[in-house]
Design an enzyme around this catalytic site. Structure first.
Site, PDB file in Angstrom:
ATOM      1  CG  HIS A  96      -6.367  13.110  -4.387  1.00 34.75           C
ATOM      2  ND1 HIS A  96      -5.034  13.433  -4.254  1.00 34.75           N
ATOM      3  CD2 HIS A  96      -7.044  14.280  -4.321  1.00 34.75           C
ATOM      4  CE1 HIS A  96      -4.910  14.736  -4.106  1.00 34.75           C
ATOM      5  NE2 HIS A  96      -6.120  15.277  -4.140  1.00 34.75           N
ATOM      6  CD  GLU A 127      -5.637   8.501  -2.726  1.00 31.82           C
ATOM      7  OE1 GLU A 127      -6.009   9.082  -1.676  1.00 31.82           O
ATOM      8  OE2 GLU A 127      -5.078   9.078  -3.664  1.00 31.82           O
ATOM      9  CG  ASP A 154      -0.357   8.445  -4.459  1.00 25.34           C
ATOM     10  OD1 ASP A 154       0.204   9.239  -3.687  1.00 25.34           O
ATOM     11  OD2 ASP A 154      -1.588   8.430  -4.638  1.00 25.34           O
TER      12      ASP A 154
END
Length: 236
Positions: free
Chosen positions: A153, A10, A8
């Site tokens: 997040h 950001e 993942d």
């Protein structure tokens, strides 16, 4: 050995081709369906500010990232960690697009030339739960994965949650596997159990009117969400 990396990122915004940059990378390693704890977590100085909407999502300020390494400084470490593994990503085109944009700036080949493959859990979820919300939060609720610690997040936290979600989504596959390598699960090799289906007398259950109506409703929802691209009816 099956090595998977739950991956993942950001970012400063939503447009990789528009100059937005990667600011955080989270990688969680799983080998033969066992989490190893050998994870990689990187904060990256994007050399630009995040858009306000993105900042509200991840909370990583320009001041916090100012002393972090630039992507060029961590690229080799990241590529070495990912090499040969299958990447498991929720909405893979987004993260792959951003990483490839970073690699292109460094005149390096795309990430798909480095890894063994890419699996998109968003596509998996849409097939398993058609017409339902399939965000990571929605899947956590549906599959009873605890995400109570997720207020903002974060790439590593989201990768860890995705690993739990994936294990729950694919748990039925365990019934097809038998241990052929001793009690050490990290070194065990697995093979498909051979079952002669000819020995089974399987009944044929016809759908009733209510089930056919429910099926028609789901097809209608899929038709609407796909913009009328009814590929399942091409042969009709």
């Amino acid at each position: 050995m099956m090595r998977q990396i739950f991956f993942d990122t950001e970012t400063t915004g939503l447009q990789a081709e528009g100059g937005d940059r990667v600011i955080e990378v989270g990688c969680v390693e799983m080998i033969n369906r066992q989490l190893t704890g050998n994870n990689l977590h990187l904060y990256i100085n994007p050399e630009r500010a995040s858009h306000e909407d993105a900042l509200r999502v991840h909370g990583l300020t320009e001041a916090f990232l100012a002393d972090k390494p630039k992507f060029a400084e961590v690229a080799e470490e990241l590529l070495e960690f990912l090499a040969g593994a299958e990447l498991v990503i929720h909405n893979a085109p987004f993260d792959i697009g951003f990483v490839n944009a970073e690699l292109k700036r460094l005149r390096k080949p795309p990430i798909t030339d480095i890894v063994g493959g890419v699996r998109d859990t968003l596509l998996m979820a849409r097939e398993m739960f058609p017409g339902k919300a399939n965000s990571l939060d929605a899947l956590c609720r549906r599959l009873e994965v605890d995400n109570s610690g997720r207020t903002l997040h974060g790439a590593l936290l989201d990768a860890e949650l995705l690993a739990d979600v994936y294990i729950n989504m694919t748990r039925g596959q365990d019934a097809l596997l038998i241990d052929d390598g001793g009690s050490d699960s990290n070194s065990a090799e697995f093979k498909l159990a051979a079952v002669d289906l000819r020995s089974f007398q399987l009944p044929v259950l016809r759908a009733d009117e209510a089930e056919l109506a429910a099926h028609s409703k789901v097809l209608g929802e899929l038709d609407k969400s796909s913009g009328g691209k009814r590929v399942w009816q091409d042969g009709a």
